[in-house]
Each structure stands twice: as structure tokens, then as C-alpha cells.
Design a protein around this motif. Structure first.
Motif, PDB file in Angstrom:
ATOM      1  N   PHE A  33       0.895  -1.261  -0.052  1.00 33.67           N
ATOM      2  CA  PHE A  33       0.176   0.000   0.013  1.00 33.67           C
ATOM      3  C   PHE A  33       0.747   1.382  -0.047  1.00 33.67           C
ATOM      4  CE2 PHE A  33      -3.841  -1.930   2.250  1.00 33.67           C
ATOM      5  CZ  PHE A  33      -3.997  -2.722   1.151  1.00 33.67           C
ATOM      6  N   THR A  34       1.850   1.293   0.870  1.00 33.32           N
ATOM      7  CA  THR A  34       2.791   2.507   0.959  1.00 33.32           C
ATOM      8  C   THR A  34       3.474   2.730  -0.482  1.00 33.32           C
ATOM      9  OG1 THR A  34       4.678   1.119   1.694  1.00 33.32           O
ATOM     10  CG2 THR A  34       3.099   2.100   3.392  1.00 33.32           C
ATOM     11  N   ARG A  35       3.695   1.585  -1.193  1.00 30.66           N
ATOM     12  CA  ARG A  35       4.542   1.981  -2.496  1.00 30.66           C
ATOM     13  C   ARG A  35       3.516   2.196  -3.586  1.00 30.66           C
ATOM     14  NH1 ARG A  35       7.114  -3.624  -1.113  1.00 30.66           N
ATOM     15  NH2 ARG A  35       8.991  -2.708   0.175  1.00 30.66           N
ATOM     16  N   THR A  36       2.322   2.095  -3.317  1.00 33.40           N
ATOM     17  CA  THR A  36       1.222   2.557  -4.405  1.00 33.40           C
ATOM     18  C   THR A  36       0.598   3.939  -4.517  1.00 33.40           C
ATOM     19  OG1 THR A  36       0.143   0.283  -3.849  1.00 33.40           O
ATOM     20  CG2 THR A  36      -1.258   1.658  -5.208  1.00 33.40           C
ATOM     21  N   THR A  37       0.982   4.390  -5.503  1.00 37.31           N
ATOM     22  CA  THR A  37       0.702   5.912  -5.485  1.00 37.31           C
ATOM     23  C   THR A  37      -0.620   6.107  -5.713  1.00 37.31           C
ATOM     24  OG1 THR A  37       0.950   5.802  -7.997  1.00 37.31           O
ATOM     25  CG2 THR A  37       2.755   6.534  -6.716  1.00 37.31           C
ATOM     26  N   SER A  41      -4.141   4.641   2.493  1.00 37.60           N
ATOM     27  CA  SER A  41      -4.461   3.546   3.002  1.00 37.60           C
ATOM     28  C   SER A  41      -4.622   3.620   4.839  1.00 37.60           C
ATOM     29  CB  SER A  41      -3.262   2.494   3.095  1.00 37.60           C
ATOM     30  OG  SER A  41      -2.061   2.860   3.458  1.00 37.60           O
ATOM     31  N   ALA A  42      -4.713   4.897   5.339  1.00 35.23           N
ATOM     32  CA  ALA A  42      -4.856   5.060   6.544  1.00 35.23           C
ATOM     33  C   ALA A  42      -6.033   4.523   7.045  1.00 35.23           C
ATOM     34  CB  ALA A  42      -4.875   6.851   6.944  1.00 35.23           C
ATOM     35  N   SER A  43      -6.925   4.234   6.546  1.00 33.92           N
ATOM     36  CA  SER A  43      -8.186   3.712   7.102  1.00 33.92           C
ATOM     37  C   SER A  43      -8.503   2.305   6.538  1.00 33.92           C
ATOM     38  CB  SER A  43      -9.383   4.702   6.802  1.00 33.92           C
ATOM     39  OG  SER A  43      -9.280   6.007   7.549  1.00 33.92           O
ATOM     40  N   ILE A  44      -7.437   1.687   6.171  1.00 35.63           N
ATOM     41  CA  ILE A  44      -7.785   0.269   5.431  1.00 35.63           C
ATOM     42  C   ILE A  44      -7.296  -0.746   6.638  1.00 35.63           C
ATOM     43  CG2 ILE A  44      -7.053  -1.347   3.669  1.00 35.63           C
ATOM     44  CD1 ILE A  44      -6.641   1.002   1.802  1.00 35.63           C
ATOM     45  N   THR A  56     -10.806  -4.287   4.879  1.00 35.02           N
ATOM     46  CA  THR A  56     -12.159  -3.732   5.149  1.00 35.02           C
ATOM     47  C   THR A  56     -11.790  -2.155   5.603  1.00 35.02           C
ATOM     48  OG1 THR A  56     -11.637  -4.306   7.559  1.00 35.02           O
ATOM     49  CG2 THR A  56     -13.213  -5.715   6.220  1.00 35.02           C
ATOM     50  N   GLY A  57     -12.684  -1.359   5.686  1.00 34.42           N
ATOM     51  CA  GLY A  57     -12.645   0.096   6.071  1.00 34.42           C
ATOM     52  C   GLY A  57     -12.877   0.917   4.920  1.00 34.42           C
ATOM     53  N   SER A  58     -12.252   2.165   4.830  1.00 38.92           N
ATOM     54  CA  SER A  58     -12.685   3.260   3.815  1.00 38.92           C
ATOM     55  C   SER A  58     -11.471   3.883   3.145  1.00 38.92           C
ATOM     56  CB  SER A  58     -13.659   4.051   4.540  1.00 38.92           C
ATOM     57  OG  SER A  58     -13.076   4.771   5.541  1.00 38.92           O
ATOM     58  N   VAL A  59     -11.778   4.515   1.910  1.00 39.88           N
ATOM     59  CA  VAL A  59     -10.803   5.281   1.174  1.00 39.88           C
ATOM     60  C   VAL A  59     -11.514   6.589   0.786  1.00 39.88           C
ATOM     61  CG1 VAL A  59      -9.497   3.247   0.628  1.00 39.88           C
ATOM     62  CG2 VAL A  59     -11.389   3.959  -0.719  1.00 39.88           C
ATOM     63  N   PRO A  60     -10.773   7.605   0.590  1.00 38.15           N
ATOM     64  CA  PRO A  60     -11.360   8.807   0.311  1.00 38.15           C
ATOM     65  C   PRO A  60     -12.124   8.751  -1.289  1.00 38.15           C
ATOM     66  CG  PRO A  60      -9.138   9.317   0.762  1.00 38.15           C
ATOM     67  CD  PRO A  60      -9.689   7.791   0.728  1.00 38.15           C
ATOM     68  N   GLN A  61     -11.546   7.954  -2.149  1.00 40.05           N
ATOM     69  CA  GLN A  61     -12.053   8.052  -3.690  1.00 40.05           C
ATOM     70  C   GLN A  61     -12.362   6.580  -4.129  1.00 40.05           C
ATOM     71  OE1 GLN A  61      -8.845   9.910  -5.303  1.00 40.05           O
ATOM     72  NE2 GLN A  61      -9.552  11.904  -5.001  1.00 40.05           N
TER      73      GLN A  61
END
Length: 95
Positions: A33-37, A41-44, A56-61
Motif C-alpha cells: 500500500f505504501t508503494r502504491t501511488t 491507506s490510513a483507514s484500511i 475492510t475500512g474506507s478510502v476517500p475515492q
């Protein structure tokens, strides 16, 4: 002697795939995730069980849902991905 070298190379690849624990898979997915531009991923939340990864969780877009799933699938040892991510709305009014 060349047979010995060949025999040593094959088990290393096979055993490294099998030896991955669920916690190692979770760690590797988070690193992916950290390598994915373009992925926040803060809420994943990532869970793994026998090579099956659940997000699970949410993403902004909305586009980030697919990015997260693709990143998780790219990790060696992941057998499948269950993607349950949702899009976080700006109007998060529950109360």
C-alpha cells in the motif's frame, strides 16, 4: 554437483511461499500500500487467513478501492483478496 545447486534453488522458492504466515502477509500488503501511488491507506484494515486477504475500512475515492485490491493481489503468498472497502463520504453524519 550441478544437480545439488538446482535442488537447492527449487525448495527455496517453494518454501518461502509456503512459509509466509498470516502476519507476514498483512505486513507485506501494508508495505505494498505504501508503494502504491494515489492510495490513502490510513483507514484500511488488513486481515489474512491461510493466504486469503480481507480488506475492510474506507478510502476517500472510489478509484482507491481497486488500487488497494490490486496492491494486495500483487503480494507473493496472497491466494485471493476479499475487498470490502467503501468510499468515505465527506458528509459522515451518523448523529
Amino acid at each position: 554437483m550441478p544437480n545439488d545447486a538446482s535442488a537447492q534453488n527449487q525448495p527455496v522458492t517453494t518454501s518461502s511461499s509456503r512459509a509466509r504466515t498470516d502476519s507476514q502477509l498483512v505486513r507485506d500488503v501494508r508495505r505494498a500500500f505504501t508503494r502504491t501511488t494515489g492510495l490513502n491507506s490510513a483507514s484500511i484494515h488488513v486481515q489474512a487467513r491461510h493466504g486469503v486477504v480481507t480488506l475492510t475500512g474506507s478510502v476517500p475515492q472510489r478509484s482507491q478501492i481497486q488500487r488497494a485490491g490490486n496492491a494486495a493481489r500483487s503480494v507473493r503468498g496472497v491466494r485471493s483478496v476479499t475487498n470490502r472497502l467503501t468510499v468515505r463520504t465527506r458528509h459522515s453524519s451518523g448523529q
